[in-house]
Design a protein around this motif. Structure first.
Motif, PDB file in Angstrom:
ATOM      1  N   PHE A 112     -39.625  25.843 -12.429  1.00 40.01           N
ATOM      2  CA  PHE A 112     -38.353  25.984 -13.136  1.00 40.01           C
ATOM      3  C   PHE A 112     -38.247  27.357 -13.781  1.00 40.01           C
ATOM      4  O   PHE A 112     -39.257  28.009 -14.073  1.00 40.01           O
ATOM      5  CB  PHE A 112     -38.228  24.922 -14.238  1.00 40.01           C
ATOM      6  N   ALA A 113     -37.011  27.772 -14.041  1.00 42.71           N
ATOM      7  CA  ALA A 113     -36.756  28.981 -14.826  1.00 42.71           C
ATOM      8  C   ALA A 113     -35.327  28.936 -15.345  1.00 42.71           C
ATOM      9  O   ALA A 113     -34.419  28.446 -14.652  1.00 42.71           O
ATOM     10  CB  ALA A 113     -36.960  30.241 -13.995  1.00 42.71           C
ATOM     11  N   GLU A 114     -35.134  29.396 -16.567  1.00 45.83           N
ATOM     12  CA  GLU A 114     -33.784  29.580 -17.093  1.00 45.83           C
ATOM     13  C   GLU A 114     -33.320  30.975 -16.680  1.00 45.83           C
ATOM     14  O   GLU A 114     -34.031  31.957 -16.884  1.00 45.83           O
ATOM     15  CB  GLU A 114     -33.777  29.432 -18.612  1.00 45.83           C
ATOM     16  N   ILE A 115     -32.118  31.037 -16.119  1.00 39.55           N
ATOM     17  CA  ILE A 115     -31.650  32.278 -15.499  1.00 39.55           C
ATOM     18  C   ILE A 115     -30.306  32.668 -16.093  1.00 39.55           C
ATOM     19  O   ILE A 115     -29.341  31.902 -16.041  1.00 39.55           O
ATOM     20  CB  ILE A 115     -31.522  32.096 -13.974  1.00 39.55           C
ATOM     21  N   TYR A 116     -30.235  33.852 -16.676  1.00 34.78           N
ATOM     22  CA  TYR A 116     -28.979  34.333 -17.249  1.00 34.78           C
ATOM     23  C   TYR A 116     -27.908  34.474 -16.174  1.00 34.78           C
ATOM     24  O   TYR A 116     -28.192  34.895 -15.051  1.00 34.78           O
ATOM     25  CB  TYR A 116     -29.188  35.690 -17.927  1.00 34.78           C
ATOM     26  N   ASP A 117     -26.685  34.124 -16.558  1.00 33.45           N
ATOM     27  CA  ASP A 117     -25.553  34.273 -15.659  1.00 33.45           C
ATOM     28  C   ASP A 117     -24.637  35.374 -16.201  1.00 33.45           C
ATOM     29  O   ASP A 117     -23.761  35.116 -17.037  1.00 33.45           O
ATOM     30  CB  ASP A 117     -24.769  32.970 -15.534  1.00 33.45           C
TER      31      ASP A 117
END
Length: 223
Positions: A112-117
């Motif tokens: 998993f990874a949180e990815i800036y949009d």
């Protein structure tokens, strides 16, 4: 460069790393200094810095969840351009995770990874370091194999003030690139465990978890 693990806030390299975090990330994304003591002592949380001599030029934090056979990339910091720091961190991180999965008798399921949009939020500066530009980072993560989990994603602020942080996607990089769905219960269980450290959960986050609990699977879409 040297790939060196940090296990204590008393390590001089941790102070350098935390300073670098403050220069790169917005305040709501940075856990305050003293609150790092317990996480760093947790054997499941792996924090490594890229050392060029005695200078911290990059860092990454990630964790491996043995029961689920998945990983989470918490962050990757590239402090200088033109040194191959991102590649250095990614290669060494994957070597470490593959070794952990092998010790668990398995092949890593995914990460998993949180990815800036940046297409939704355009004011991320990231310390003025161009290689940390969210457009660049999003495309790099896509190249690595990350896909967007098809949910309206929010997370609790790391300032622990009960506010919801938006402008990010939750991504997943499956070891099998042909995988097009992920178990909704795995996503919900992972997020619930991951954010245990923050007791003040915003209602938006609680609603997201509740919606996941009512689903069987969630689509993995291109970034």
């Amino acid at each position: 460069m040297e790939y060196k693990r940090i296990t204590s806030i008393d390590d001089p390299n941790f102070r350098k790393m935390h300073k670098l975090m403050g220069q790169i990330f917005p305040p709501e994304e940075v856990l305050e200094y003293e609150l790092w003591r317990e996480p760093l002592e947790d054997p499941g949380i792996r924090v490594f810095v890229a050392l060029d001599g005695d200078e911290v030029v990059g860092a990454t934090e990630y964790r491996y969840y043995q029961d689920w056979n998945i990983a989470m990339t918490d962050f990757t910091i590239i402090g200088l351009q033109g040194m191959g720091i991102g590649r250095f961190l990614a290669v060494n991180r994957m070597k470490d995770l593959n070794a952990l999965a092998e010790q668990n008798g398995k092949e890593l399921y995914g990460m998993f990874a949180e990815i800036y949009d940046p297409y939704r939020v355009e004011n991320y500066e990231f310390g003025g370091v161009k290689v940390m530009d969210p457009y660049v980072r999003r495309e790099v993560l896509s190249h690595l194999g990350y896909k967007r989990i098809d949910i309206e994603y929010v997370h609790p602020s790391w300032e622990n003030n009960g506010e919801a942080v938006t402008g990010l996607d939750l991504g997943f990089m499956p070891s099998d690139d042909s995988q097009e769905e992920i178990e909704a219960s795995l996503v919900a269980d992972f997020l619930t465990t991951y954010y245990t450290v923050l007791p003040n959960k915003p209602p938006e986050w609680l609603g997201m978890i509740d919606r996941l609990r009512k689903k069987d699977r969630v689509a993995l879409l291109p970034l």
